[in-house]
Scaffold this motif. Sequence first.
Motif, PDB file in Angstrom:
ATOM      1  N   ALA A  18       3.094  -0.945   8.773  1.00  0.00           N
ATOM      2  CA  ALA A  18       3.883  -0.722   7.557  1.00  0.00           C
ATOM      3  C   ALA A  18       3.197  -1.540   6.472  1.00  0.00           C
ATOM      4  N   THR A  19       2.078  -1.018   6.001  1.00  0.00           N
ATOM      5  CA  THR A  19       1.248  -1.767   5.052  1.00  0.00           C
ATOM      6  C   THR A  19       1.948  -1.868   3.697  1.00  0.00           C
ATOM      7  N   PRO A  20       2.172  -3.100   3.199  1.00  0.00           N
ATOM      8  CA  PRO A  20       2.899  -3.230   1.927  1.00  0.00           C
ATOM      9  C   PRO A  20       2.036  -2.849   0.723  1.00  0.00           C
ATOM     10  N   ILE A  21       2.428  -1.795   0.035  1.00  0.00           N
ATOM     11  CA  ILE A  21       1.727  -1.398  -1.201  1.00  0.00           C
ATOM     12  C   ILE A  21       2.219  -2.308  -2.333  1.00  0.00           C
ATOM     13  N   ASP A  22       3.534  -2.359  -2.470  1.00  0.00           N
ATOM     14  CA  ASP A  22       4.163  -3.280  -3.435  1.00  0.00           C
ATOM     15  C   ASP A  22       5.581  -3.521  -2.941  1.00  0.00           C
ATOM     16  N   ASP A  23       6.487  -3.951  -3.790  1.00  0.00           N
ATOM     17  CA  ASP A  23       7.821  -4.300  -3.294  1.00  0.00           C
ATOM     18  C   ASP A  23       8.711  -3.099  -2.988  1.00  0.00           C
TER      19      ASP A  23
ATOM     20  N   PHE B 218      -2.929 -12.032   6.066  1.00  0.00           N
ATOM     21  CA  PHE B 218      -2.899 -11.192   7.265  1.00  0.00           C
ATOM     22  C   PHE B 218      -3.722  -9.929   6.998  1.00  0.00           C
ATOM     23  N   TRP B 219      -4.108  -9.284   8.113  1.00  0.00           N
ATOM     24  CA  TRP B 219      -4.854  -8.032   8.016  1.00  0.00           C
ATOM     25  C   TRP B 219      -3.888  -6.854   7.884  1.00  0.00           C
ATOM     26  N   TYR B 220      -4.274  -5.879   7.069  1.00  0.00           N
ATOM     27  CA  TYR B 220      -3.460  -4.665   6.918  1.00  0.00           C
ATOM     28  C   TYR B 220      -4.375  -3.439   6.993  1.00  0.00           C
ATOM     29  N   ALA B 221      -3.896  -2.396   7.699  1.00  0.00           N
ATOM     30  CA  ALA B 221      -4.633  -1.137   7.731  1.00  0.00           C
ATOM     31  C   ALA B 221      -4.431  -0.440   6.390  1.00  0.00           C
ATOM     32  N   THR B 222      -5.507   0.132   5.848  1.00  0.00           N
ATOM     33  CA  THR B 222      -5.409   0.723   4.505  1.00  0.00           C
ATOM     34  C   THR B 222      -5.714   2.224   4.507  1.00  0.00           C
ATOM     35  N   VAL B 223      -7.003   2.584   4.641  1.00  0.00           N
ATOM     36  CA  VAL B 223      -7.366   4.016   4.624  1.00  0.00           C
ATOM     37  C   VAL B 223      -8.207   4.323   5.855  1.00  0.00           C
TER      38      VAL B 223
ATOM     39  N   ARG C 184     -11.176  -0.937  12.373  1.00  0.00           N
ATOM     40  CA  ARG C 184     -10.518  -1.014  13.697  1.00  0.00           C
ATOM     41  C   ARG C 184      -9.593   0.200  13.853  1.00  0.00           C
ATOM     42  N   TYR C 185      -9.672   0.843  15.002  1.00  0.00           N
ATOM     43  CA  TYR C 185      -8.812   2.000  15.328  1.00  0.00           C
ATOM     44  C   TYR C 185      -8.937   3.134  14.305  1.00  0.00           C
ATOM     45  N   GLY C 186     -10.137   3.249  13.714  1.00  0.00           N
ATOM     46  CA  GLY C 186     -10.377   4.338  12.770  1.00  0.00           C
ATOM     47  C   GLY C 186      -9.978   4.016  11.345  1.00  0.00           C
ATOM     48  N   TYR C 187      -9.368   2.838  11.123  1.00  0.00           N
ATOM     49  CA  TYR C 187      -8.915   2.446   9.780  1.00  0.00           C
ATOM     50  C   TYR C 187      -9.728   1.284   9.222  1.00  0.00           C
ATOM     51  N   VAL C 188      -9.730   1.175   7.904  1.00  0.00           N
ATOM     52  CA  VAL C 188     -10.280  -0.008   7.242  1.00  0.00           C
ATOM     53  C   VAL C 188      -9.132  -1.016   7.118  1.00  0.00           C
ATOM     54  N   TRP C 189      -9.327  -2.198   7.711  1.00  0.00           N
ATOM     55  CA  TRP C 189      -8.337  -3.264   7.621  1.00  0.00           C
ATOM     56  C   TRP C 189      -8.822  -4.270   6.580  1.00  0.00           C
ATOM     57  N   VAL C 190      -7.880  -4.734   5.759  1.00  0.00           N
ATOM     58  CA  VAL C 190      -8.243  -5.656   4.672  1.00  0.00           C
ATOM     59  C   VAL C 190      -7.344  -6.882   4.743  1.00  0.00           C
ATOM     60  N   CYS C 191      -7.935  -8.055   4.489  1.00  0.00           N
ATOM     61  CA  CYS C 191      -7.167  -9.282   4.317  1.00  0.00           C
ATOM     62  C   CYS C 191      -7.528  -9.837   2.935  1.00  0.00           C
TER      63      CYS C 191
ATOM     64  N   LEU D  23      -2.693  -2.987  -2.312  1.00  0.00           N
ATOM     65  CA  LEU D  23      -2.216  -3.796  -1.196  1.00  0.00           C
ATOM     66  C   LEU D  23      -1.504  -5.022  -1.759  1.00  0.00           C
ATOM     67  N   LEU D  24      -0.215  -5.164  -1.424  1.00  0.00           N
ATOM     68  CA  LEU D  24       0.586  -6.287  -1.928  1.00  0.00           C
ATOM     69  C   LEU D  24       0.471  -6.413  -3.452  1.00  0.00           C
ATOM     70  N   GLY D  25       0.429  -5.274  -4.104  1.00  0.00           N
ATOM     71  CA  GLY D  25       0.360  -5.248  -5.565  1.00  0.00           C
ATOM     72  C   GLY D  25      -1.051  -5.405  -6.116  1.00  0.00           C
ATOM     73  N   GLN D  26      -2.008  -5.709  -5.251  1.00  0.00           N
ATOM     74  CA  GLN D  26      -3.405  -5.904  -5.681  1.00  0.00           C
ATOM     75  C   GLN D  26      -4.160  -4.568  -5.626  1.00  0.00           C
ATOM     76  N   GLU D  27      -4.726  -4.174  -6.760  1.00  0.00           N
ATOM     77  CA  GLU D  27      -5.525  -2.931  -6.779  1.00  0.00           C
ATOM     78  C   GLU D  27      -6.892  -3.233  -6.190  1.00  0.00           C
TER      79      GLU D  27
END
Length: 337
Positions: free
Chosen positions: A248-253, A12-17, A110-117, A31-35
Motif C-alpha cells: 500500500a505505497t503512500p502517494i500522499d495523505d 522504508f522501501w516502497y514498490a512504485t512502478v 525486486r519482484y518485478g517492481y522498482v522499489w524506492v527509499c 511517493l509520500l508527497g515527493q515527486e
Amino acid sequence: MLSTRQPILRNFWYATVLVESLADGPKPFKLLGQEIVLFLDKEGAPAALEDRCCHRTAKLSKGWIHDGNIVCGYHGWEYDREGKLVMIPQFPFEQAVPNAKAKNFHAKERYGYVWVCLGEPLSDIPALDYETDPAFRRIQQFYDRWQTSSLRLMENSFDNAHFAFVHKGTFGDINQPKPEKYEITETDYGFVAETIVTVRNPPNAVRITGTSEPTTKRIMRNHWYLPFCRTMDMHYPSGLRHVIFNCATPIDDGAIQLIQILYRNDREEDCSTAELIAWDKAIIEEDRDMLEATDPDAIVDMGRKIEMHMPSDRPGMMMRNRLLALLKAHGEAEAPR
Ligand code: FES
Ligand SMILES: [Fe+2]
C-alpha cells in the motif's frame, strides 16, 4: 496518521512502478508527497531522482533517456543516475559543466517492481520465499490508485470481521458475522497472524480453491511488514496455496498505489491468469469501495471507547501501536495525525 507528516516513513522501501514500464522511457511517481522520476540506467538498473530540473524546474519525467542518462525535455540538460548534471548542450565544448545535481534516491528492482527509499533504509524489502520456490508461479495482478491511506489498507488486511459484510458478494457469509480469532506473534519486522476461516465457495471459486464443496477453509498465515506491506498466505485443504502480496505505497495523505502480486503453487492450465484476476478483482473492488468511504487519517479513531473494541480490532491496534512506538523512538517533531 497522515503519512507525509511523518518523516520516519521516508526511511522504508516502497514498490512504485513495474520495471518493464520503464523500457520505453522515464516515468513519474509521487511517493509520500515527493515527486520523483524513475528510469533505467545504462546497465538496465532502475534509478530515482527528484522530478525537477535544476535549470528551470521542468519535470525530468517529460524528457527521455540517452545512454543511461536522463535528458530534460525543456533545454536538453542531461543527468546521470546519481543526479549529477553531466551535459549542457548549449555550452561551448570547452566550457566545463557546473557542479550541480538533481536529488537522487535509493532504487532497486525486486519482484518485478522498482522499489524506492527516499531516506536511509531502516529495514530491507520483505523477503518472499515463494519467489525462488519452483513450485510457485508469480502473477502481477493489480496496480491501482485508491483514494485511501496505507494504514487503512493494512488494518483492513488483518480484519476478518469485515468478510461477512464487505465480501458478502464473493466469499463472505452474512449469516456468520462472528470472526475466527487470529494468533499473533510479533516479529522484528511486524507480526505473523494465523487463523483458519470458513468461506463460501461459489462456482467461480472452484478452480481457485481446488474443491467443489459449497464451503471450504482457508488456513491463513499472514505477515505484516512494517510499515505498509503484507502477505496473505491462504492454504486450502485441497493443497492449493493462494498467496497474495500487497504493497500500500503512500502517494500522499489521501491516496495509495495498491500493488498486488499473486503466488500460486499450480500451473496456468490448472487455473488461468484471467480466472485468478477476475476472482481477486471482484474481492478487492469490494474492499476498495468501503476503504474509499473511510477517513484516511487512520489514527483519529484511536480514542474509541474500550467497550466498543472487538477482538478482531486487535491486529489493527497492534499495528498502530507499533507505528506510534516507531514515531516516538525516532523523535518525530509532529504528533501523529
Ligand atoms: S528546465 Fe531543464 S534544461 Fe531547462
Ligand atoms: Fe477484504
